[in-house]
Scaffold this motif. Structure first.
Motif, PDB file in Angstrom:
ATOM      1  N   TYR A 186      -6.027  -0.303   5.824  1.00  0.00           N
ATOM      2  CA  TYR A 186      -4.620   0.084   5.977  1.00  0.00           C
ATOM      3  C   TYR A 186      -4.418   0.892   7.267  1.00  0.00           C
ATOM      4  CZ  TYR A 186      -0.444   2.967   5.349  1.00  0.00           C
ATOM      5  OH  TYR A 186       0.739   3.628   5.554  1.00  0.00           O
TER       6      TYR A 186
ATOM      7  N   ASP B 241     -11.323   1.784  -1.531  1.00  0.00           N
ATOM      8  CA  ASP B 241     -11.863   2.513  -0.373  1.00  0.00           C
ATOM      9  C   ASP B 241     -11.794   1.652   0.886  1.00  0.00           C
ATOM     10  OD1 ASP B 241     -12.357   4.686  -1.952  1.00  0.00           O
ATOM     11  OD2 ASP B 241     -14.496   4.248  -2.255  1.00  0.00           O
TER      12      ASP B 241
ATOM     13  N   ALA C 119       0.825  -1.205   0.000  1.00  0.00           N
ATOM     14  CA  ALA C 119       0.000   0.000   0.000  1.00  0.00           C
ATOM     15  C   ALA C 119       0.858   1.253   0.000  1.00  0.00           C
ATOM     16  CB  ALA C 119      -0.931  -0.006   1.212  1.00  0.00           C
TER      17      ALA C 119
ATOM     18  N   THR D  14      -2.951   0.339  -6.181  1.00  0.00           N
ATOM     19  CA  THR D  14      -3.536   1.382  -5.339  1.00  0.00           C
ATOM     20  C   THR D  14      -4.567   0.776  -4.401  1.00  0.00           C
ATOM     21  OG1 THR D  14      -5.189   1.872  -7.036  1.00  0.00           O
ATOM     22  CG2 THR D  14      -3.180   3.206  -7.045  1.00  0.00           C
ATOM     23  N   LEU D  15      -4.895   1.510  -3.369  1.00  0.00           N
ATOM     24  CA  LEU D  15      -5.859   1.049  -2.374  1.00  0.00           C
ATOM     25  C   LEU D  15      -7.285   1.278  -2.848  1.00  0.00           C
ATOM     26  CD1 LEU D  15      -4.165   2.475   0.836  1.00  0.00           C
ATOM     27  CD2 LEU D  15      -4.517   0.042   0.359  1.00  0.00           C
TER      28      LEU D  15
ATOM     29  N   SER E 184      -8.179   1.398   2.053  1.00  0.00           N
ATOM     30  CA  SER E 184      -7.682   2.578   2.762  1.00  0.00           C
ATOM     31  C   SER E 184      -8.041   2.523   4.240  1.00  0.00           C
ATOM     32  CB  SER E 184      -8.258   3.856   2.134  1.00  0.00           C
ATOM     33  OG  SER E 184      -7.764   4.039   0.826  1.00  0.00           O
ATOM     34  N   ARG E 185      -9.301   2.137   4.513  1.00  0.00           N
ATOM     35  CA  ARG E 185      -9.720   2.030   5.918  1.00  0.00           C
ATOM     36  C   ARG E 185      -8.975   0.889   6.615  1.00  0.00           C
ATOM     37  NH1 ARG E 185     -14.714   3.338   3.386  1.00  0.00           N
ATOM     38  NH2 ARG E 185     -15.261   1.128   3.163  1.00  0.00           N
TER      39      ARG E 185
END
Length: 308
Positions: free
Chosen positions: A70, A64, A18, A61-62, A67-68
């Motif tokens: 990570y 949505d 990430a 890429t992450l 992202s949370r």
């Protein structure tokens, strides 16, 4: 697969992918095959039940959800590492690896020696020292601590001011014997300047008089370099005049190989700062090195230590 398959190993692989956006880069960093990294990610996504990464031919890429996830992984891994530090601390033996980034010439000439001394004191702590003058993404490159000269714009890092680096205008005696000794700033127009190509505004020289007046003059020359050690070699070889950090040339001045010039004028000092990745600041070994460097930095020639 179920939640028990969310292992720390898979989580670490996910976090580094990430941050770096590249499976191959993470594989090299972790010393494992790219297929292993790919497997870790696939198994982790299967365990949590949602896609965490979006893959293209050029970059990862992450999503949505990723992202949370990570952000939560960072907290989990930090707690795991801190728990290990505390457990080791009960037997008085800090251990683990710290990744340090430093301005290249300063790192070669001085910071490396401080790190040697630190490792003599804490023999179970490993150091990965990366030397570069580029402003790298510390999180993406997995850096814990960075030492940087010059103004900083990244407000997301934890910053500790180390002090200021004094500079001096110098040239070699054999250069001056041929080209003459400059007696005033205006005399520099007739001289060869050695300039840093990676520093903005190096085509002008800012000086301050003893009574506080500021003087700015054009500063040119046929040689430009992008590394402090190259500037040091050029000065010693008599290629011209340059403003140099005192720590870069102090030994050459002491040996008589370089001569300070225009000593009725001074050059503005350059700030020296330590950046610490916030998520790493609470780790015991990182704190130990940060405190050690703060305590020892004043031993470097020309570094005026920041007031506590």
């Amino acid at each position: 697969m179920d939640k028990s398959d969310v292992t720390l190993e898979r989580m670490r692989s996910f976090v580094r992918v990430a941050e770096r956006g590249s499976l191959s880069a993470v594989a090299r960093e972790l010393g494992i095959g790219q297929s292993t990294v790919t497997r870790h990610l696939r198994e982790l996504e299967e365990a949590v039940g949602v896609p965490l990464l979006s893959r293209t031919t050029r970059r990862v890429t992450l999503t949505d959800e990723g992202s949370r996830y990570y952000a939560n992984c960072i907290q989990v891994l930090r707690l795991v590492e801190q728990a290990g530090d505390e457990a080791r601390g009960t037997r008085g033996a800090p251990a683990g690896t710290i990744r340090v980034s430093c301005t290249a010439a300063l790192g070669v000439l001085h910071i490396s020696r401080l790190i040697f001394a630190f490792q003599d004191r804490y023999p179970d702590i490993g150091i990965d020292l990366s030397l570069t003058d580029e402003r790298i993404d510390l999180v993406r490159e997995g850096i814990d601590i960075a030492l940087r000269l010059g103004p900083l714009s990244d407000s997301s890092m934890k910053l500790r001011a180390l002090g200021e680096s004094r500079r001096v205008l110098v040239a070699a005696p054999h250069y001056l014997s041929v080209r003459g000794l400059p007696l005033s700033p205006s005399d520099l127009a007739a001289h060869e300047g050695i300039r840093m190509s990676n520093i903005a505004g190096s085509d002008r020289l800012a000086l301050r008089t003893m009574d506080g007046r500021h003087v700015s003059i054009p500063f040119g020359g046929r040689l430009r370099v992008d590394h402090g050690l190259a500037a040091r070699e050029a000065l010693a070889a008599g290629r011209g005049i340059a403003p140099a950090h005192q720590w870069l040339v102090d030994d050459l001045i002491e040996a008589g190989r370089l001569i300070p010039l225009l000593q009725d004028y001074s050059l503005p000092p350059v700030p020296l700062n330590m950046l610490i990745v916030p998520e790493r600041a609470g780790i015991a070994r990182v704190r130990l090195l940060a405190d050690f460097l703060v305590g020892q930095i004043g031993a470097i020639p020309g570094i005026e230590k920041a007031k506590a």
